[in-house]
Design a protein around this motif. Structure first.
Motif, mmCIF file in Angstrom:
data_model
loop_
_atom_site.group_PDB
_atom_site.id
_atom_site.type_symbol
_atom_site.label_atom_id
_atom_site.label_comp_id
_atom_site.label_asym_id
_atom_site.label_seq_id
_atom_site.Cartn_x
_atom_site.Cartn_y
_atom_site.Cartn_z
ATOM 1 N N ALA A 7 0.865 -1.190 0.000
ATOM 2 C CA ALA A 7 0.000 0.000 0.000
ATOM 3 C C ALA A 7 0.896 1.232 0.000
ATOM 4 C CB ALA A 7 -0.906 -0.006 1.228
ATOM 5 N N VAL A 8 0.294 2.368 -0.324
ATOM 6 C CA VAL A 8 1.067 3.626 -0.382
ATOM 7 C C VAL A 8 0.324 4.723 0.378
ATOM 8 C CG1 VAL A 8 2.150 5.332 -1.897
ATOM 9 C CG2 VAL A 8 1.900 2.976 -2.689
ATOM 10 N N GLY A 9 1.039 5.380 1.281
ATOM 11 C CA GLY A 9 0.486 6.536 1.991
ATOM 12 C C GLY A 9 1.077 7.807 1.397
ATOM 13 N N LEU A 10 0.227 8.772 1.100
ATOM 14 C CA LEU A 10 0.695 10.043 0.527
ATOM 15 C C LEU A 10 0.293 11.182 1.465
ATOM 16 C CD1 LEU A 10 2.025 11.392 -2.008
ATOM 17 C CD2 LEU A 10 -0.283 11.697 -2.895
ATOM 18 N N ASP A 11 1.291 11.764 2.106
ATOM 19 C CA ASP A 11 1.049 12.852 3.054
ATOM 20 C C ASP A 11 1.354 14.178 2.353
ATOM 21 O OD1 ASP A 11 0.952 14.625 5.157
ATOM 22 O OD2 ASP A 11 2.788 13.913 6.135
ATOM 23 N N ILE A 73 3.753 2.499 -8.359
ATOM 24 C CA ILE A 73 2.686 3.062 -7.519
ATOM 25 C C ILE A 73 1.506 3.468 -8.401
ATOM 26 C CG2 ILE A 73 2.061 4.990 -5.998
ATOM 27 C CD1 ILE A 73 4.906 4.976 -4.930
ATOM 28 N N GLU A 74 0.328 2.935 -8.052
ATOM 29 C CA GLU A 74 -0.880 3.299 -8.802
ATOM 30 C C GLU A 74 -1.932 3.926 -7.890
ATOM 31 O OE1 GLU A 74 -1.898 -0.409 -10.580
ATOM 32 O OE2 GLU A 74 -0.262 -0.299 -12.044
ATOM 33 N N GLY A 178 -1.247 11.193 -12.034
ATOM 34 C CA GLY A 178 -1.309 9.840 -12.595
ATOM 35 C C GLY A 178 -1.590 8.763 -11.571
ATOM 36 N N LEU A 179 -2.210 9.151 -10.446
ATOM 37 C CA LEU A 179 -2.508 8.178 -9.378
ATOM 38 C C LEU A 179 -4.006 8.094 -9.156
ATOM 39 C CD1 LEU A 179 0.115 9.654 -6.904
ATOM 40 C CD2 LEU A 179 0.417 7.543 -8.174
ATOM 41 N N SER A 180 -4.440 6.992 -8.554
ATOM 42 C CA SER A 180 -5.867 6.908 -8.202
ATOM 43 C C SER A 180 -6.000 6.895 -6.679
ATOM 44 C CB SER A 180 -6.516 5.669 -8.811
ATOM 45 O OG SER A 180 -6.007 4.509 -8.215
ATOM 46 N N LEU A 181 -7.105 7.443 -6.196
ATOM 47 C CA LEU A 181 -7.343 7.550 -4.754
ATOM 48 C C LEU A 181 -7.919 6.244 -4.229
ATOM 49 C CD1 LEU A 181 -9.029 11.029 -4.295
ATOM 50 C CD2 LEU A 181 -7.063 10.224 -3.055
ATOM 51 N N SER A 182 -7.188 5.626 -3.329
ATOM 52 C CA SER A 182 -7.704 4.397 -2.722
ATOM 53 C C SER A 182 -8.588 4.766 -1.527
ATOM 54 C CB SER A 182 -6.529 3.541 -2.286
ATOM 55 O OG SER A 182 -6.856 2.733 -1.218
ATOM 56 N N ASP A 183 -8.190 5.801 -0.794
ATOM 57 C CA ASP A 183 -8.944 6.218 0.397
ATOM 58 C C ASP A 183 -8.508 7.620 0.800
ATOM 59 O OD1 ASP A 183 -10.736 5.986 2.419
ATOM 60 O OD2 ASP A 183 -9.883 4.181 3.311
ATOM 61 N N PHE A 445 -17.600 12.012 -7.916
ATOM 62 C CA PHE A 445 -17.672 13.474 -8.018
ATOM 63 C C PHE A 445 -16.505 14.006 -8.865
ATOM 64 C CE2 PHE A 445 -16.113 17.397 -5.835
ATOM 65 C CZ PHE A 445 -17.133 18.247 -6.227
ATOM 66 N N LEU A 446 -15.299 13.427 -8.644
ATOM 67 C CA LEU A 446 -14.114 13.825 -9.400
ATOM 68 C C LEU A 446 -14.236 13.450 -10.870
ATOM 69 C CD1 LEU A 446 -11.035 12.989 -7.144
ATOM 70 C CD2 LEU A 446 -11.762 15.219 -7.895
ATOM 71 N N ASP A 447 -14.753 12.221 -11.105
ATOM 72 C CA ASP A 447 -14.919 11.758 -12.492
ATOM 73 C C ASP A 447 -15.879 12.659 -13.252
ATOM 74 O OD1 ASP A 447 -13.170 9.728 -12.069
ATOM 75 O OD2 ASP A 447 -14.703 8.252 -11.542
ATOM 76 N N ASN A 448 -16.971 13.042 -12.570
ATOM 77 C CA ASN A 448 -17.972 13.887 -13.216
ATOM 78 C C ASN A 448 -17.454 15.304 -13.456
ATOM 79 O OD1 ASN A 448 -19.699 11.750 -13.103
ATOM 80 N ND2 ASN A 448 -20.691 12.411 -11.202
ATOM 81 N N ALA A 449 -16.510 15.737 -12.612
ATOM 82 C CA ALA A 449 -15.995 17.103 -12.727
ATOM 83 C C ALA A 449 -15.070 17.286 -13.924
ATOM 84 C CB ALA A 449 -15.245 17.493 -11.448
#
Length: 450
Positions: A7-11, A73-74, A178-183, A445-449
């Motif tokens: 997993a990857v944490g992005l702070d 990292i995806e 180029g990343l997707s939000l997991s949480d 919401f992001l996809d629709n935006a």
């Protein structure tokens, strides 16, 4: 062995952006495979104010983590903080139609959904809905109502609210990198996972995470999150004060703070002087450490008093709300010399510095156990925990579906059997954390935006 699960944490902080990639080892400890760090240029007080620079910083941190770990990292778990975050308390109830049946996840989900419909100020969105205690009919102080009988289900909630535009900007930066939000997780909650023990959460503890742009507070009591707050001051304000007070450039002010700074003015003698090179051949500047610590002390005192006011607002001085475990300081700002003593002096509470090393594997780099990485470690833990839950749900669904496909049955029997399957599936789905629904809505919401 499921060691391949990473997993990857992005702070996304005000001073630095950290990408941490890791997995659990055979002992259940966190094995950090790679870490990438970049200077955060487009974030001020936890809020993105320059999209392009933030995307570049995220990409830089992610690229570094990828090259160190050799992993691609995806998906990332991102933390949310910032001065736009506020929290409120709310009570709500539902009346159950079938009071002769036991309370299940669906009832709790309905109750939480009702809280999500609360009317917020324009431009605000509910981020977290955290149940405190439940009340079933006239019986109060219930921690877990599932499996009980009752007609009226009531609960107190801690609701965390943030600006839609600020949340959307963070999502846009992550996606554009180029990343997707997991949480998405509230940063003080992530830091709490990394540095607090369960015993401290039960006894009552206030976590103060001093970052570059903001100071985050999370209060736990009886194992439940009771209060959160974000104070819009952090380490950068102290650096700014040193810069102004000593008439030096920011880089020099930051070095002065970290190398010679102290939050306690009595520590330094008048004779202790540090010489700073002048710009472009100018005369060097001489600054007494006594003056330096006076500047730092004044600002730190203000930050701590702001936070202590929030702790008082929660009700620390009442018998019921007493925080027996005191205060845990973490974040980059907590490394300031003599800060712990100053916080003890101002609040009169026990204070310790929170290091995230308890959850790290024994052979981890010493750098990772710095309080500055507490949030990143917490976000990585959240990501691994989310994966574990998803795996459990998939296993449950497989177990539920097996008898349906293995047996040859007539049409009527199939219809009969399908009913519990659908019911169980909905329950499996409902057992997801309440916040996962927000993440899913936010992704849509992001996809629709676009």
């Amino acid at each position: 062995m499921e060691n391949n699960k990473i997993a990857v944490g992005l702070d996304i902080g005000t001073t630095k952006i950290v990408a941490m990639i890791g997995r659990k080892n055979e002992y259940g400890k966190l094995e950090v495979l790679g870490i990438g760090k970049a200077k955060s240029l487009g974030v001020k007080r936890g809020v993105v104010n320059n999209i392009t620079q933030t995307i570049q910083s995220i990409q830089q941190a992610v690229d570094e983590a990828q090259s160190v770990s050799g992993q691609q990292i995806e998906e990332v778990v991102v933390g949310i903080a910032g001065q736009h975050i506020r929290s409120l308390h709310h009570s709500d109830y539902i009346t159950r139609e079938k009071s002769d049946e036991v309370i299940d996840e669906l009832d709790i989900e309905n109750l939480v959904e009702q809280v999500h419909k609360l009317v917020m100020l324009p431009g605000e969105e509910i981020i977290h809905v955290l149940p405190q205690e439940y009340k079933v009919d006239s019986q109060s102080d219930i921690k877990e109502p599932i499996g009980m009988y009752g007609g009226r289900l009531e609960a107190n909630f801690h609701v965390v609210v943030g600006q839609v535009s600020s949340i959307r900007n963070i999502g846009r930066c992550v996606k554009s990198a180029g990343l997707s939000l997991s949480d998405i997780t509230l940063e003080p909650l992530a830091s709490a996972s990394a540095v607090l023990s369960q015993e401290e959460k039960e006894a009552g503890v206030a976590l103060i995470d001093i970052g570059g742009g903001t100071t985050d507070l999370a209060i736990f009591k009886d194992g439940i999150i009771r209060h959160t707050a974000v104070v819009p001051f952090g380490g950068n304000v102290i650096t700014e004060d040193i810069k102004e007070g000593c008439s030096i450039i920011e880089k020099q002010a930051e070095l002065l703070k970290t190398k010679f700074g102290s939050a306690w003015p009595g520590e330094n003698k008048e004779t202790e002087i540090v010489s700073i090179p002048g710009l472009r051949g100018r005369e060097p500047k001489e600054i007494t450490l006594k003056n330096l610590s006076k500047i730092i002390h004044a600002r730190v005192q203000e930050i701590i008093e702001h936070v202590y006011l929030e702790i008082k607002n929660y009700g620390h001085e009442t018998q019921k709300g007493k925080l027996i475990a005191g205060i845990v300081l973490t974040g980059g700002g907590s490394q300031l010399k003599h800060l712990r003593q100053l916080v003890e002096y101002i609040t009169g509470m026990d204070v310790r510095i929170g290091y995230p090393n308890e959850h790290l594997a024994g052979d981890s780099d010493d750098v990772l156990s710095s309080p500055a990485y507490a949030t990143a470690v917490g976000l990585l833990m959240e990501g691994l925990e989310k994966q574990r839950k998803e795996e459990e749900e998939n296993v449950e669904e497989e177990i539920i579906e097996e008898p349906v496909f293995e047996r040859e049955v007539i049409k009527d029997e199939i219809e009969e059997q399908e009913k519990p399957v659908v019911e169980n599936k909905s329950k499996t789905h409902k057992s997801k954390s309440f916040f996962e629904k927000f993440t899913e809505r936010f992704k849509e919401f992001l996809d629709n935006a676009e």
